[in-house]
Design a protein around this motif. Structure first.
Motif, PDB file in Angstrom:
ATOM      1  N   PHE A   1       2.551   4.162   4.111  1.00 26.42           N
ATOM      2  CA  PHE A   1       3.116   3.043   3.353  1.00 26.42           C
ATOM      3  C   PHE A   1       2.834   1.748   4.122  1.00 26.42           C
ATOM      4  N   GLY A   2       2.316   0.724   3.411  1.00 29.32           N
ATOM      5  CA  GLY A   2       2.049  -0.568   4.040  1.00 29.32           C
ATOM      6  C   GLY A   2       2.907  -1.666   3.431  1.00 29.32           C
ATOM      7  N   PHE A   3       3.270  -2.668   4.258  1.00 28.23           N
ATOM      8  CA  PHE A   3       4.162  -3.739   3.823  1.00 28.23           C
ATOM      9  C   PHE A   3       3.692  -5.081   4.388  1.00 28.23           C
ATOM     10  N   CYS A   4       4.060  -6.147   3.677  1.00 35.02           N
ATOM     11  CA  CYS A   4       3.746  -7.503   4.124  1.00 35.02           C
ATOM     12  C   CYS A   4       4.936  -8.400   3.814  1.00 35.02           C
ATOM     13  N   PHE A   5       5.146  -9.424   4.639  1.00 34.92           N
ATOM     14  CA  PHE A   5       6.289 -10.327   4.483  1.00 34.92           C
ATOM     15  C   PHE A   5       5.915 -11.646   3.813  1.00 34.92           C
ATOM     16  N   ASP A   6       4.676 -11.791   3.334  1.00 32.81           N
ATOM     17  CA  ASP A   6       4.216 -13.067   2.779  1.00 32.81           C
ATOM     18  C   ASP A   6       3.896 -12.997   1.295  1.00 32.81           C
ATOM     19  N   VAL A   7       4.368 -11.968   0.613  1.00 38.87           N
ATOM     20  CA  VAL A   7       3.926 -11.739  -0.763  1.00 38.87           C
ATOM     21  C   VAL A   7       5.026 -12.120  -1.755  1.00 38.87           C
ATOM     22  N   ILE A   8       4.611 -12.834  -2.810  1.00 33.43           N
ATOM     23  CA  ILE A   8       5.505 -13.167  -3.930  1.00 33.43           C
ATOM     24  C   ILE A   8       5.075 -12.302  -5.112  1.00 33.43           C
ATOM     25  N   VAL A   9       5.982 -11.442  -5.597  1.00 38.23           N
ATOM     26  CA  VAL A   9       5.614 -10.497  -6.656  1.00 38.23           C
ATOM     27  C   VAL A   9       6.505 -10.599  -7.883  1.00 38.23           C
ATOM     28  N   ASN A  10       7.434 -11.550  -7.886  1.00 32.95           N
ATOM     29  CA  ASN A  10       8.288 -11.677  -9.059  1.00 32.95           C
ATOM     30  C   ASN A  10       8.734 -13.122  -9.238  1.00 32.95           C
TER      31      ASN A  10
ATOM     32  N   HIS B   1       0.852  -1.200   0.000  1.00 30.14           N
ATOM     33  CA  HIS B   1       0.000   0.000   0.000  1.00 30.14           C
ATOM     34  C   HIS B   1       0.883   1.244   0.000  1.00 30.14           C
ATOM     35  N   ARG B   2       0.448   2.253  -0.713  1.00 24.66           N
ATOM     36  CA  ARG B   2       1.015   3.588  -0.591  1.00 24.66           C
ATOM     37  C   ARG B   2      -0.076   4.581  -0.968  1.00 24.66           C
ATOM     38  N   THR B   3       0.258   5.851  -0.859  1.00 27.31           N
ATOM     39  CA  THR B   3      -0.673   6.895  -1.273  1.00 27.31           C
ATOM     40  C   THR B   3      -0.039   7.724  -2.376  1.00 27.31           C
ATOM     41  N   ASP B   4      -0.839   8.569  -2.991  1.00 29.57           N
ATOM     42  CA  ASP B   4      -0.349   9.547  -3.962  1.00 29.57           C
ATOM     43  C   ASP B   4      -0.991  10.888  -3.616  1.00 29.57           C
ATOM     44  N   ALA B   5      -0.137  11.887  -3.407  1.00 29.72           N
ATOM     45  CA  ALA B   5      -0.636  13.221  -3.029  1.00 29.72           C
ATOM     46  C   ALA B   5      -0.299  14.227  -4.107  1.00 29.72           C
TER      47      ALA B   5
END
Length: 821
Positions: free
Chosen positions: A208-217, A140-144
């Motif tokens: 900003f949000g983060f997770c340690f269980d994600v496979i993205v590549n 997660h993130r934001t855009d301002a």
């Protein structure tokens, strides 16, 4: 050097350099004052704005769109590094989040800024975290850009999920403000960056949000890779983990590899798939799964039915398994992966790793027609207990083929109660083509109490085209409902290439192949040697199977061809060298098959008392000791090992041949017995009752007759086949009628009825013949019929009349007179 103030506008200073200045105390004072003004410029003017936000962990992220701090009930993370860049992408300053995960970049003038979080600095709230070892993925993130932060939910994995976030930046670093690729001071691409348009008001919630269980590549290692997921999950404890939409009690890998589509959460601008497959090719062994993990690639966006994530070991050096589950990984699930070309096993379940599931995978296959992609050793090797391979769901079954040794090898002493359901072992995913595994499809060489297949069609394993189908060397296993040697339709020849369909070797005791349930039987056909080879062991029941078209015997005890009956059982021999049944007669009348015979070398051998005799339509095996193509039914031997009885059958005609097996009470099944030709017989005899007025006028059932009315009952059986001996007819007279003594007549009509039911004309002919025949005595004496105690009897099975035999193609008719009371 001369310093001269040019402009004293509040908040700004400028200096000009000249020559030959003297350093006087007053000049030094002015320099200090000017230095303070310069520092004020760096910090910003009084009343300038700030950018603030929170860095948080979303440990329960379950895939899809990224979640905000509030939606995720996120866990704020302290000491995360937050960097500020100006409108040109040049590094300005850095700070760290406080104990509440918050950061604040204050004293900023109006303009465009970029805020970056260094991914490696984000810690986990879960026990076991080690900085620099366990790496998170942005969810997660934001855009301002508009001046107000807006959640960005389709940036899981960051700017470019295919590359890792670089380390800390510093003075002199800068990046491209479109791609966030560093152009100086650092190499790589900043993964977690938000753009902020800052005016006079503060901008907050730049989170900003983060997770340690994600496979993205598909990388072999690093942030967002399968390897990093395994490193993370092995160390980070799962206590309290409740991933959205996922089952509790086990950690779930969250598959979010970009595929070029706009699925929720995915970076639509990236496609890490080659064609329809995401290829992961590690160069070294992956970490063994050491903590319960659900590695379910069927949750990868874009999956529909066939696996779309491939794990390939062709680039890995050394002796390498595709995936390995350590003892502490009990309860792990591996699902929906293609696993190919590893130098050892595709999947290895180590000793102590109980309750592991492998489902929906292609192990050694990339699809129909694939070759040279198998793993060098076994497809799956099992040393841990209660493994579950496949399942009965529509996408549970595995395809396991092309592997160098066994398809499935149950090799560890602790591998008990393995369940193998719904798999294709040796064929391609289409269940029709394929070259098989190098050795045995399923080898049960250790452990006990395994179940292969089940009575439901979805539980059926198709085990074909291997060197050998199933090899069993352990006790108490159940093999039911499978196709061994055919395609998935059960029709095409896809027999094992070089050996038996099923072989039982030393240690095989108390196994059951098939069963007595309606759907327990296996189909075992087209194999290069025997259908079932009981080479060793005892108590191995072979029941209710369809066995045909194998090159040698359907069932072979001792692996030596047809074993003649010898009237004994032999301890230490395979299945005690149980004798097979001998059929002395097999007579078919319509759908009724009348059988007689014995088990042993001669009738009357009590050794074979109470044996179950299964009867099959023979496939006309060239030995004359047929294989059993289809089960017709079963009988039980009496105390002297003999059997007789009647079975209702379908699909059998006169001239077919039948064979059978005998199984004793301890489960020792014989070979198939000698074929017996089925002969034609008459139809079953049924009693028909009609009523007539004297003279032959028929009376309809249900008519009301005046009291005292005389009429006649006619009972008959029509025999449309060969003679039937020792027949008994009996009719209990209704108390509303009174029998007239001396009126009983018995006749054998000269012709039987032409159809299954006699016509009115045929019945009229029988009546006329009977009415003209002499009457029999009413007493129980030397003739075949009698009236006694209100009952008409014909034959000697209930009373002591003479025996009644009905000749071939004749009708036996009884006629007697009564009157209404």
């Amino acid at each position: 050097m001369t310093l001269q103030a040019l402009d004293r506008t509040p908040g700004q200073s400028a200096v000009r350099c000249g020559a030959a200045a003297r350093h006087t105390p007053s000049l030094l004072a002015r320099l200090v004052a000017m230095s303070l003004q310069l520092l004020a410029f760096v910090a910003g003017p009084a009343g300038a704005a700030a950018i603030s936000g929170t860095v948080f962990e979303d440990p329960n992220y379950g895939g899809g769109a990224g979640r905000s701090l509030a939606a995720a009930s996120g866990v704020p993370r302290a000491s995360a590094r937050v960097e500020l860049y100006d409108a040109t992408g040049a590094f300005s300053t850095a700070t760290s989040t406080n104990g509440s995960g918050a950061f604040n970049l204050s004293g900023l003038g109006a303009g465009t800024y970029f805020v970056r979080v260094v991914n490696a600095s984000v810690s986990s709230s879960r026990s076991g975290y080690v900085a620099g070892v366990h790496l998170a993925v942005q969810t997660h993130r934001t855009d301002a850009t508009s001046g107000t932060p807006v959640a960005v939910t389709d940036f899981v994995g960051g700017t470019n999920p295919a590359v890792a976030d670089p380390g800390n930046a510093g003075v002199g670093a800068s990046f491209n403000t479109s791609t966030f690729a560093f152009t100086s001071g650092l190499s790589g691409t900043a993964q977690s960056v938000t753009r902020v348009a800052l005016g006079v008001a503060d901008v907050s919630q730049a989170d900003f949000g983060f997770c340690f269980d994600v496979i993205v590549n598909t990388n072999g290692a690093g942030q967002g890779s399968l390897r990093q997921l395994l490193v993370n999950s092995n160390a980070l404890l799962i206590g309290g983990l409740a991933q959205v939409g996922r089952s509790p009690g086990v950690e779930h890998a969250i598959w979010m590899i970009p595929n070029g589509t706009a699925s929720p959460g995915l970076r639509a601008a990236f496609n890490l798939f080659g064609g329809s497959i995401a290829l992961i090719a590690p160069t070294t062994a992956l970490p063994a799964i050491a903590d319960p993990l659900a590695l379910d690639a069927q949750t990868q966006p874009g999956w529909t039915s066939a696996p779309i994530v491939r794990l390939d070991g062709s680039a890995a050096t050394g002796a390498v398994d595709g995936l390995s589950v350590a003892a502490s990984g009990l309860g792990t699930e591996i699902r929906g992966l293609i696993v190919t070309r590893f130098s050892r096993d595709g999947v290895s379940i180590q000793a102590g790793a109980g309750g592991v599931t492998v489902a929906g995978c292609w192990i050694g296959s990339t699809g129909n027609g694939s070759t040279l992609v198998g793993n060098a050793d076994d497809g799956i090797e099992i040393a841990g207990g209660t493994a579950h391979i496949g399942g009965i769901g529509p996408y549970d079954g595995n395809v396991i083929t092309n592997n160098g040794d066994e398809g499935i090898n149950i090799s560890g002493g602790g591998a008990v109660a393995t369940v193998i359901l719904g798999n294709i072992i040796g064929l391609d995913p289409n269940g029709a083509s394929g070259g098989g595994n190098g050795d045995v499809g399923i080898a049960i060489l250790a452990g006990a109490n395994d179940t292969i297949g089940g009575p439901l069609p979805a539980a059926r394993n198709s085990i074909s085209r291997n060197y050998e189908g199933i090899e069993i060397g352990t006790p108490n296993n159940v093999i039911i409902g499978n196709y061994v040697g055919t395609d998935v339709t059960g029709t095409l020849d896809r027999g094992q290439r070089s050996d038996d369909g099923i072989e039982l070797i030393n240690g095989a005791v108390g196994n059951r192949i098939g069963g007595t349930g309606a759907a327990d039987g296996n189909l075992i056909a087209f194999n290069a040697l025997n259908g079932v080879n009981v080479a060793a062991g005892s108590g191995n029941a072979v029941l209710g199977n369809r066995i045909h078209s194998n090159q040698l015997l359907g069932i072979d005890l001792r692996n030596d061809g047809v074993s003649p009956n010898n009237g004994t059982v032999a301890a230490g021999q395979p299945n005690l060298s149980m004798d097979s049944p001998v059929f002395t007669s097999a007579v078919l009348s319509f759908s009724t098959l009348t059988l007689a015979g014995y088990v042993g070398s001669a009738p009357g051998q009590a050794t074979f008392a109470n044996a179950r005799v299964e009867l099959f339509r023979s496939d006309l095996d060239g030995t004359g000791f047929g294989e059993g193509r289809s089960l017709l039914g079963s009988l039980t031997t009496n105390a002297t090992g003999q059997f007789s009885g009647i079975l209702s059958v379908s699909g059998l005609v006169a001239g077919d041949q039948v064979t059978g097996t005998a199984t004793d009470g301890s489960g020792n099944t014989s070979e198939f017995g000698a074929d017996r030709v089925v002969t034609a017989g008459g139809g079953p005899l049924a009693i028909t009752k009609r009523a007539f007025l004297p003279g032959g006028t028929p009376l309809n059932s249900g008519m009301t007759l005046p009291r005292g009315t005389r009429f006649q009952f006619m009972l008959y059986v029509s025999n449309n086949g060969p003679a039937v001996n020792d027949v008994t007819l009996r009719d209990l007279l209704d108390p509303a009628f009174e029998y007239e003594p001396g009126s009983l007549r018995v006749t054998m009509a000269p012709s039987n009825c032409l159809g299954a039911n006699c016509t009115a004309a045929e019945e009229a002919t029988m009546y006329a013949l009977s009415a003209a025949a002499p009457s029999s005595s009413d007493g129980i004496d030397g003739d075949v019929a009698a009236f006694s105690a209100g009952t008409v009897h014909a034959g000697n099975q209930n009373v002591a009349n003479a025996r009644l035999d009905v000749p071939a193609n004749r009708a036996c008719v009884l006629l007697f007179t009564v009157h209404a009371r």
